[in-house]
Design a protein around this motif. Structure first.
Motif, PDB file in Angstrom:
ATOM      1  N   HIS A  32       0.855  -1.542   0.064  1.00 42.84           N
ATOM      2  CA  HIS A  32      -0.246   0.033  -0.066  1.00 42.84           C
ATOM      3  C   HIS A  32       0.910   1.140   0.034  1.00 42.84           C
ATOM      4  O   HIS A  32       1.908   1.290   0.447  1.00 42.84           O
ATOM      5  CB  HIS A  32      -0.741  -0.009   1.072  1.00 42.84           C
ATOM      6  CG  HIS A  32      -1.724  -1.295   1.418  1.00 42.84           C
ATOM      7  ND1 HIS A  32      -2.770  -1.645   0.938  1.00 42.84           N
ATOM      8  CD2 HIS A  32      -1.023  -2.204   2.535  1.00 42.84           C
ATOM      9  CE1 HIS A  32      -3.088  -2.787   1.471  1.00 42.84           C
ATOM     10  NE2 HIS A  32      -1.952  -3.419   2.484  1.00 42.84           N
ATOM     11  N   PRO A  33       0.425   2.224  -0.421  1.00 44.51           N
ATOM     12  CA  PRO A  33       1.173   3.762  -0.318  1.00 44.51           C
ATOM     13  C   PRO A  33       1.120   3.981   0.821  1.00 44.51           C
ATOM     14  O   PRO A  33      -0.126   3.827   1.708  1.00 44.51           O
ATOM     15  CB  PRO A  33       0.413   4.521  -1.465  1.00 44.51           C
ATOM     16  CG  PRO A  33      -0.773   3.746  -1.793  1.00 44.51           C
ATOM     17  CD  PRO A  33      -0.628   2.487  -1.440  1.00 44.51           C
ATOM     18  N   ALA A  34       2.134   4.705   1.465  1.00 45.20           N
ATOM     19  CA  ALA A  34       2.171   5.437   2.697  1.00 45.20           C
ATOM     20  C   ALA A  34       2.530   6.762   2.528  1.00 45.20           C
ATOM     21  O   ALA A  34       2.595   7.301   1.327  1.00 45.20           O
ATOM     22  CB  ALA A  34       3.075   4.646   3.617  1.00 45.20           C
ATOM     23  N   ARG A  35       2.708   7.625   3.382  1.00 44.00           N
ATOM     24  CA  ARG A  35       3.085   8.879   3.471  1.00 44.00           C
ATOM     25  C   ARG A  35       4.425   9.187   2.785  1.00 44.00           C
ATOM     26  O   ARG A  35       5.279   8.458   2.651  1.00 44.00           O
ATOM     27  CB  ARG A  35       3.160   9.609   4.812  1.00 44.00           C
ATOM     28  CG  ARG A  35       2.148   9.755   5.421  1.00 44.00           C
ATOM     29  CD  ARG A  35       2.103  10.652   6.612  1.00 44.00           C
ATOM     30  NE  ARG A  35       0.902  10.963   7.168  1.00 44.00           N
ATOM     31  CZ  ARG A  35       0.531  11.281   8.488  1.00 44.00           C
ATOM     32  NH1 ARG A  35       1.451  11.658   9.276  1.00 44.00           N
ATOM     33  NH2 ARG A  35      -0.722  11.745   8.641  1.00 44.00           N
ATOM     34  N   GLY A  36       4.477  10.150   1.867  1.00 50.39           N
ATOM     35  CA  GLY A  36       5.721  10.382   1.134  1.00 50.39           C
ATOM     36  C   GLY A  36       6.063   9.370   0.234  1.00 50.39           C
ATOM     37  O   GLY A  36       5.065   8.768  -0.480  1.00 50.39           O
ATOM     38  N   ASP A  37       7.631   8.821   0.073  1.00 54.39           N
ATOM     39  CA  ASP A  37       7.950   7.925  -0.533  1.00 54.39           C
ATOM     40  C   ASP A  37       7.801   6.442   0.095  1.00 54.39           C
ATOM     41  O   ASP A  37       8.352   5.450  -0.722  1.00 54.39           O
ATOM     42  CB  ASP A  37       9.342   8.123  -1.089  1.00 54.39           C
ATOM     43  CG  ASP A  37       9.460   9.490  -1.929  1.00 54.39           C
ATOM     44  OD1 ASP A  37       8.282   9.594  -2.652  1.00 54.39           O
ATOM     45  OD2 ASP A  37      10.615  10.035  -1.933  1.00 54.39           O
ATOM     46  N   ASP A  38       7.235   6.432   1.347  1.00 54.69           N
ATOM     47  CA  ASP A  38       7.273   5.372   2.089  1.00 54.69           C
ATOM     48  C   ASP A  38       6.160   4.259   1.536  1.00 54.69           C
ATOM     49  O   ASP A  38       5.147   4.708   0.874  1.00 54.69           O
ATOM     50  CB  ASP A  38       6.843   5.377   3.457  1.00 54.69           C
ATOM     51  CG  ASP A  38       8.125   6.077   4.372  1.00 54.69           C
ATOM     52  OD1 ASP A  38       9.281   5.894   3.735  1.00 54.69           O
ATOM     53  OD2 ASP A  38       7.643   6.662   5.203  1.00 54.69           O
ATOM     54  N   ILE A  55       5.565  -0.376   7.992  1.00 56.35           N
ATOM     55  CA  ILE A  55       6.243   0.140   7.165  1.00 56.35           C
ATOM     56  C   ILE A  55       7.373  -0.717   6.603  1.00 56.35           C
ATOM     57  O   ILE A  55       7.974  -1.404   7.202  1.00 56.35           O
ATOM     58  CB  ILE A  55       6.934   1.439   7.747  1.00 56.35           C
ATOM     59  CG1 ILE A  55       5.990   2.437   8.314  1.00 56.35           C
ATOM     60  CG2 ILE A  55       8.161   2.241   6.760  1.00 56.35           C
ATOM     61  CD1 ILE A  55       5.400   3.341   7.088  1.00 56.35           C
TER      62      ILE A  55
END
Length: 63
Positions: A32-38, A55
């Motif tokens: 899953h996408p997370a905040r920023g590039d994480d 993460i």
């Protein structure tokens, strides 16, 4: 990190806090996408619930 990759904990303190053997091998079952590039991953370890939304940097891919 990709769906189906085998991983181990890069942060052994997290494994211990979750009650999972320090060197247990898990499998990425979701990304899953997370905040920023994480990137957040769902990881399945045998005998445990699936860890959802952790993460990716907490894990190291097994070569």
């Amino acid at each position: 990190m990709a769906h189906g990759d085998q991983v181990v904990f890069a942060r052994l303190d997290v494994a211990e806090a979750l009650g999972i053997w320090r060197h247990a091998t898990g499998r990425v079952v979701g990304i899953h996408p997370a905040r920023g590039d994480d990137v957040a991953v769902d990881v399945e370890f045998a005998g445990h619930r699936i860890l959802i939304g952790y993460i990716a940097s907490l894990f190291t891919r097994v070569a």
